[in-house]
Design a protein around this motif. Structure first.
Motif, PDB file in Angstrom:
ATOM      1  N   TYR A   1      80.595  99.551  49.797  1.00 36.24           N
ATOM      2  CA  TYR A   1      79.697  98.394  49.782  1.00 36.24           C
ATOM      3  C   TYR A   1      78.330  98.770  50.371  1.00 36.24           C
ATOM      4  O   TYR A   1      77.290  98.487  49.782  1.00 36.24           O
ATOM      5  CB  TYR A   1      80.306  97.239  50.572  1.00 36.24           C
ATOM      6  CG  TYR A   1      79.485  95.981  50.503  1.00 36.24           C
ATOM      7  CD1 TYR A   1      79.705  95.044  49.504  1.00 36.24           C
ATOM      8  CD2 TYR A   1      78.475  95.736  51.422  1.00 36.24           C
ATOM      9  CE1 TYR A   1      78.946  93.893  49.426  1.00 36.24           C
ATOM     10  CE2 TYR A   1      77.707  94.588  51.355  1.00 36.24           C
ATOM     11  CZ  TYR A   1      77.945  93.672  50.359  1.00 36.24           C
ATOM     12  OH  TYR A   1      77.181  92.537  50.281  1.00 36.24           O
ATOM     13  N   TRP A   2      78.331  99.413  51.551  1.00 38.35           N
ATOM     14  CA  TRP A   2      77.056  99.714  52.213  1.00 38.35           C
ATOM     15  C   TRP A   2      76.281 100.792  51.471  1.00 38.35           C
ATOM     16  O   TRP A   2      75.049 100.797  51.492  1.00 38.35           O
ATOM     17  CB  TRP A   2      77.275 100.080  53.675  1.00 38.35           C
ATOM     18  CG  TRP A   2      77.833  98.896  54.401  1.00 38.35           C
ATOM     19  CD1 TRP A   2      79.025  98.832  55.044  1.00 38.35           C
ATOM     20  CD2 TRP A   2      77.260  97.589  54.491  1.00 38.35           C
ATOM     21  NE1 TRP A   2      79.229  97.565  55.519  1.00 38.35           N
ATOM     22  CE2 TRP A   2      78.169  96.773  55.195  1.00 38.35           C
ATOM     23  CE3 TRP A   2      76.091  97.010  54.029  1.00 38.35           C
ATOM     24  CZ2 TRP A   2      77.925  95.432  55.467  1.00 38.35           C
ATOM     25  CZ3 TRP A   2      75.853  95.673  54.294  1.00 38.35           C
ATOM     26  CH2 TRP A   2      76.754  94.899  55.005  1.00 38.35           C
TER      27      TRP A   2
ATOM     28  N   LEU B   1      75.827  93.955  43.978  1.00 41.14           N
ATOM     29  CA  LEU B   1      76.702  93.536  45.078  1.00 41.14           C
ATOM     30  C   LEU B   1      77.654  92.419  44.650  1.00 41.14           C
ATOM     31  O   LEU B   1      78.775  92.337  45.142  1.00 41.14           O
ATOM     32  CB  LEU B   1      75.878  93.050  46.270  1.00 41.14           C
ATOM     33  CG  LEU B   1      75.053  94.101  46.999  1.00 41.14           C
ATOM     34  CD1 LEU B   1      74.224  93.450  48.092  1.00 41.14           C
ATOM     35  CD2 LEU B   1      75.936  95.185  47.568  1.00 41.14           C
TER      36      LEU B   1
ATOM     37  N   PHE C   1      74.619  98.741  48.885  1.00 37.33           N
ATOM     38  CA  PHE C   1      73.598  97.912  49.525  1.00 37.33           C
ATOM     39  C   PHE C   1      72.339  98.731  49.817  1.00 37.33           C
ATOM     40  O   PHE C   1      71.224  98.275  49.602  1.00 37.33           O
ATOM     41  CB  PHE C   1      74.146  97.305  50.818  1.00 37.33           C
ATOM     42  CG  PHE C   1      73.121  96.513  51.595  1.00 37.33           C
ATOM     43  CD1 PHE C   1      72.788  95.233  51.192  1.00 37.33           C
ATOM     44  CD2 PHE C   1      72.495  97.056  52.705  1.00 37.33           C
ATOM     45  CE1 PHE C   1      71.837  94.499  51.897  1.00 37.33           C
ATOM     46  CE2 PHE C   1      71.548  96.338  53.405  1.00 37.33           C
ATOM     47  CZ  PHE C   1      71.221  95.052  53.003  1.00 37.33           C
TER      48      PHE C   1
ATOM     49  N   ALA D   1      73.682  89.835  51.361  1.00 44.15           N
ATOM     50  CA  ALA D   1      74.707  90.829  51.693  1.00 44.15           C
ATOM     51  C   ALA D   1      75.775  90.227  52.596  1.00 44.15           C
ATOM     52  O   ALA D   1      76.972  90.502  52.422  1.00 44.15           O
ATOM     53  CB  ALA D   1      74.080  92.038  52.365  1.00 44.15           C
TER      54      ALA D   1
END
Length: 167
Positions: A98-99, A80, A102, A113
């Motif tokens: 991004y997710w 991340l 994650f 996060a």
């Protein structure tokens, strides 16, 4: 159906969830689990001698150890830290990317996060300014704020598109 190429732990977890109401009936669970295996995995258990596996727990242990090379390796947390929004990348594209990253991290790092998402946005981005002025304290609030800014971004893009059409 297990195909011999996916994560065996995920297969067992999914199987256990589906069989939760029958968890007390170990013989049924054992037989149904075997029927969830594809040809590759079935060959493994065809060669096992009768009585060599005494419980469903032993069966899943043997299954996991045989297909260990198919196990999904979680991404490290610092993945991340190396993410940043790219030039010409929309907030929607960036937040989706991004997710996805994650969710590949197998630990509870919500606090990290929250911080890494903000600092990976360009300094001049309106969402970053908003998160700096009024920080969020939960993933749900961050997701809500992202959704608001994604909608603003989409509305602005639609307005630009309309402006180009009008002579």
């Amino acid at each position: 159906m297990y195909n011999g190429r996916t994560d065996p732990v995920e297969h067992i977890s999914h199987f256990n969830q589906r069989m939760a109401v029958h968890s007390k009936n170990e013989a049924l669970t054992y037989k149904v689990f075997l029927s969830s295996l594809g040809l590759v995995a079935m060959r493994l258990f065809d060669g096992v001698g009768a009585g060599s596996i005494d419980s469903f727990k032993e069966l899943t242990r043997a299954f996991r150890s045989h297909f260990i090379t198919c196990s999904r390796v979680p991404r490290p947390l610092d993945s991340l830290l190396f993410m940043s929004m790219q030039e010409r990348e929309t907030l929607k594209m960036y937040s989706d990317r991004y997710w996805e990253m994650f969710n590949e991290i197998n630990r509870d790092f919500d606090d990290m996060a929250l911080r890494t998402f903000k600092v990976s946005l360009p300094a001049k981005h309106d969402l970053r300014k908003s998160l700096t002025k009024k920080p969020v304290r939960s993933m749900r609030r961050l997701m809500d704020r992202i959704e608001k800014y994604k909608q603003v971004e989409e509305d602005q893009q639609q307005e630009k598109g309309k402006a180009k059409v009008i002579p």
